[in-house]
Scaffold this active site. Structure first.
Site, PDB file in Angstrom:
ATOM      1  N   ASP A  40      13.924  24.065   4.859  1.00 37.74           N
ATOM      2  CA  ASP A  40      12.728  23.228   5.045  1.00 37.74           C
ATOM      3  C   ASP A  40      12.962  22.352   6.273  1.00 37.74           C
ATOM      4  O   ASP A  40      13.984  21.660   6.374  1.00 37.74           O
ATOM      5  CB  ASP A  40      12.522  22.359   3.800  1.00 37.74           C
ATOM      6  CG  ASP A  40      11.179  21.636   3.833  1.00 37.74           C
ATOM      7  OD1 ASP A  40      10.369  21.851   2.929  1.00 37.74           O
ATOM      8  OD2 ASP A  40      10.952  20.857   4.780  1.00 37.74           O
ATOM      9  N   ASP A 138       6.523  25.112   7.126  1.00 44.40           N
ATOM     10  CA  ASP A 138       7.878  24.710   7.557  1.00 44.40           C
ATOM     11  C   ASP A 138       8.971  25.085   6.561  1.00 44.40           C
ATOM     12  O   ASP A 138      10.045  24.510   6.609  1.00 44.40           O
ATOM     13  CB  ASP A 138       7.911  23.212   7.875  1.00 44.40           C
ATOM     14  CG  ASP A 138       8.069  22.337   6.653  1.00 44.40           C
ATOM     15  OD1 ASP A 138       7.605  22.736   5.564  1.00 44.40           O
ATOM     16  OD2 ASP A 138       8.674  21.263   6.793  1.00 44.40           O
ATOM     17  N   GLU A 139       8.697  26.026   5.668  1.00 41.79           N
ATOM     18  CA  GLU A 139       9.775  26.389   4.731  1.00 41.79           C
ATOM     19  C   GLU A 139       9.766  27.880   4.425  1.00 41.79           C
ATOM     20  O   GLU A 139       8.721  28.529   4.456  1.00 41.79           O
ATOM     21  CB  GLU A 139       9.700  25.566   3.437  1.00 41.79           C
ATOM     22  CG  GLU A 139       8.402  25.701   2.737  1.00 41.79           C
ATOM     23  CD  GLU A 139       8.334  24.915   1.430  1.00 41.79           C
ATOM     24  OE1 GLU A 139       9.338  24.810   0.714  1.00 41.79           O
ATOM     25  OE2 GLU A 139       7.227  24.445   1.139  1.00 41.79           O
TER      26      GLU A 139
HETATM   27  P1  TTP Z   1       6.921  18.754   4.185  1.00 45.94           P
HETATM   28  O1  TTP Z   1       7.997  19.755   4.397  1.00 45.94           O
HETATM   29  O2  TTP Z   1       6.563  18.397   2.786  1.00 45.94           O
HETATM   30  O3  TTP Z   1       7.291  17.385   4.898  1.00 45.94           O
HETATM   31  P2  TTP Z   1       8.029  17.149   6.282  1.00 45.94           P
HETATM   32  O4  TTP Z   1       8.554  18.397   6.882  1.00 45.94           O
HETATM   33  O5  TTP Z   1       7.141  16.353   7.175  1.00 45.94           O
HETATM   34  O6  TTP Z   1       9.218  16.200   5.853  1.00 45.94           O
HETATM   35  P3  TTP Z   1      10.530  16.585   5.021  1.00 45.94           P
HETATM   36  O7  TTP Z   1      11.667  16.266   5.927  1.00 45.94           O
HETATM   37  O8  TTP Z   1      10.493  15.705   3.808  1.00 45.94           O
HETATM   38  O9  TTP Z   1      10.435  18.039   4.671  1.00 45.94           O
HETATM   39  O10 TTP Z   1       5.610  19.243   4.893  1.00 45.94           O
HETATM   40  C1  TTP Z   1       5.609  19.990   6.107  1.00 45.94           C
HETATM   41  C2  TTP Z   1       4.466  19.554   6.969  1.00 45.94           C
HETATM   42  O11 TTP Z   1       3.249  19.704   6.246  1.00 45.94           O
HETATM   43  C3  TTP Z   1       4.530  18.098   7.368  1.00 45.94           C
HETATM   44  O12 TTP Z   1       5.319  17.877   8.530  1.00 45.94           O
HETATM   45  C4  TTP Z   1       3.090  17.768   7.578  1.00 45.94           C
HETATM   46  C5  TTP Z   1       2.336  18.655   6.602  1.00 45.94           C
HETATM   47  N1  TTP Z   1       1.938  17.876   5.418  1.00 45.94           N
HETATM   48  C6  TTP Z   1       0.673  17.300   5.399  1.00 45.94           C
HETATM   49  O13 TTP Z   1      -0.106  17.472   6.346  1.00 45.94           O
HETATM   50  N2  TTP Z   1       0.316  16.525   4.333  1.00 45.94           N
HETATM   51  C7  TTP Z   1       1.152  16.294   3.284  1.00 45.94           C
HETATM   52  O14 TTP Z   1       0.799  15.572   2.326  1.00 45.94           O
HETATM   53  C8  TTP Z   1       2.452  16.892   3.308  1.00 45.94           C
HETATM   54  C9  TTP Z   1       3.408  16.667   2.171  1.00 45.94           C
HETATM   55  C10 TTP Z   1       2.795  17.674   4.382  1.00 45.94           C
HETATM   56 MG    MG Z   2       9.625  19.785   5.708  1.00 46.12          MG
END
Ligand code: TTP
Ligand code: MG
Length: 385
Positions: A40, A138-139
């Site tokens: 991720d 992103d995962e």
């Molecule tokens: P995530 O992987 O949940 O969050 P992240 O990558 O920003 O942070 P982390 O280090 O905790 O993984 O989500 C991936 C992308 O999805 C994030 O960068 C932006 C988008 N997203 C939204 O637009 N709204 C949301 O509520 C969430 C959780 C994510």
């Molecule tokens: Mg992320």
């Protein structure tokens, strides 16, 4: 962005597997056929912005609606870890984020840039040639079971993190575990820039203290219902009588209860056509004779490319596998810019990969894998040599 060193949770546990014992040779109770990796990206949208605007590095950056001096109406998409230190989180009203950190850099989302960065990350992951399932922008999951050793999987994870950082300037967190849902929990365990490897013996030890909310799919509502039953941690859930859970949540409680005990049979769904065709050979005696190794490689390539059933298959990714004495395994992959079914292409690229990867030690096993196939609706085939 702070950086955490990789942690392997099996290190303190005495019955941890010795590195050189393949999974198949272990006690039946300890055998696991699966090694699942979950990756991720860290603060993904914000990291993409910070990567292309170096002036933002180390600053609180919030991606979302215009905050308009705290009167904006939208929500936060994501924010940098520096912004999280102020209490800002995804899905929070942007006005609240502004109150928490008015001097943060508030940027509107640039989705095409994030889609492009995502494609670049996924291309890197796919280039290793393992079954892969992208589950969000992103995962992704990789099924690394063919590596056989958690130590090999950890080394590969280290390499993936380095390649993503060097090529794209982005950081990610990786979890490796014998089950898919646990790998996801593990990738979140040490964000950002984390690498958490959960091997089978200490699995329950790892899960027990975690809040039930950590389980993918357990949201606020399920959490509240579990709390009402006196269940706060995964350990509480594992010890709960399954019938009482079924009475409350229905049949789905069985899977939840099993997951709490580290049991999760779901695999990685590679949606990309044929997953792979591979051939490998273990030498009778470990050898560092390059002529012997390369000619063996060539015969493997001939057998991969010479099967008439596979002639119509065109692939993009070639993976070379070398296992050295002591069971240290290295996989090296490269993707072509176009699909090809040509044996000379495989041979030439395999030789290049061998020159790059081989470090002069005695080799126990050599293998070749073709993946990322063009043809649809065929299944994975590891054919006997
Ligand atoms: P995530 O992987 O949940 O969050 P992240 O990558 O920003 O942070 P982390 O280090 O905790 O993984 O989500 C991936 C992308 O999805 C994030 O960068 C932006 C988008 N997203 C939204 O637009 N709204 C949301 O509520 C969430 C959780 C994510
Ligand atoms: Mg992320």
């Amino acid at each position: 962005m702070c950086s955490m060193s990789p942690v392997t949770l099996n290190q303190s546990s005495s019955p941890a597997y010795p590195d050189d014992v393949p999974l198949a040779n272990r006690d039946v109770q300890e055998v696991t056929p699966r090694i699942i990796l979950h990756l991720d990206m860290d603060s993904f949208y914000a990291s993409v912005e910070m990567q292309r605007r170096p002036a933002l590095a180390g600053k609180p950056v919030v991606i979302g609606a215009d905050p308009r001096q705290g009167k904006g109406r939208g929500v936060v998409s994501t924010c940098s870890y520096e912004a999280r230190a102020f209490g800002i989180r995804s899905a929070m009203p942007i006005s609240q984020a502004f109150v928490l950190c008015p001097h943060a850099f508030f940027l509107p989302p640039d989705f095409p840039a994030y889609v492009q960065a995502s494609a670049a990350v996924m291309e890197i992951l796919r280039s290793y040639g393992f079954p892969m399932e992208q589950v969000s922008i992103d995962e992704a999951f990789l099924d690394l079971s063919s590596l056989e050793f958690f130590t090999s999987a950890q080394a590969l994870a280290d390499e993936i993190k380095t390649v993503i950082r060097n090529r794209l300037g982005l950081s990610c967190s990786i979890g490796i575990a014998p089950a898919r849902a646990i790998a996801k929990i593990a990738s979140d365990y040490q964000k950002p820039d984390g690498l958490t490897v959960i091997t089978p013996p200490p699995l329950q030890e790892f899960l027990d203290p975690l809040p039930v909310r950590t389980i993918p799919g357990v949201g606020k509502k399920a959490e509240a219902m579990l709390f009402e039953m006196g269940i706060r941690t995964i350990g509480d859930l594992a010890r709960q009588d399954v019938q009482s859970l079924i009475g409350r949540f229905g049949r789905s409680a069985v899977a939840l209860h099993q997951l709490a005990q580290g049991i999760d049979e779901s695999g990685v769904m590679d949606c990309q056509e044929t997953k792979s065709i591979s051939r490998e050979t273990t030498f009778d005696t470990d050898t560092d004779d390059v002529d012997v190794i390369v000619s063996t490689l060539d015969s493997l390539i001939r057998s991969v490319c010479g099967n008439p059933a596979e002639e119509q298959l065109r692939f993009r990714t070639i993976t070379l596998k070398i296992r050295y004495q002591g069971f240290i395994t290295r996989n090296r992959s490269r993707s072509l810019s176009h699909y090809s079914g040509d044996a000379t292409v495989v041979r030439s690229l395999a030789h290049t990969l061998f020159r790059e990867a081989y470090d002069g030690r005695k080799v126990r096993l050599i293998g070749i894998r073709l993946s990322s196939f063009e043809k649809k609706d065929t299944c994975q085939a590891t054919l006997p040599v």
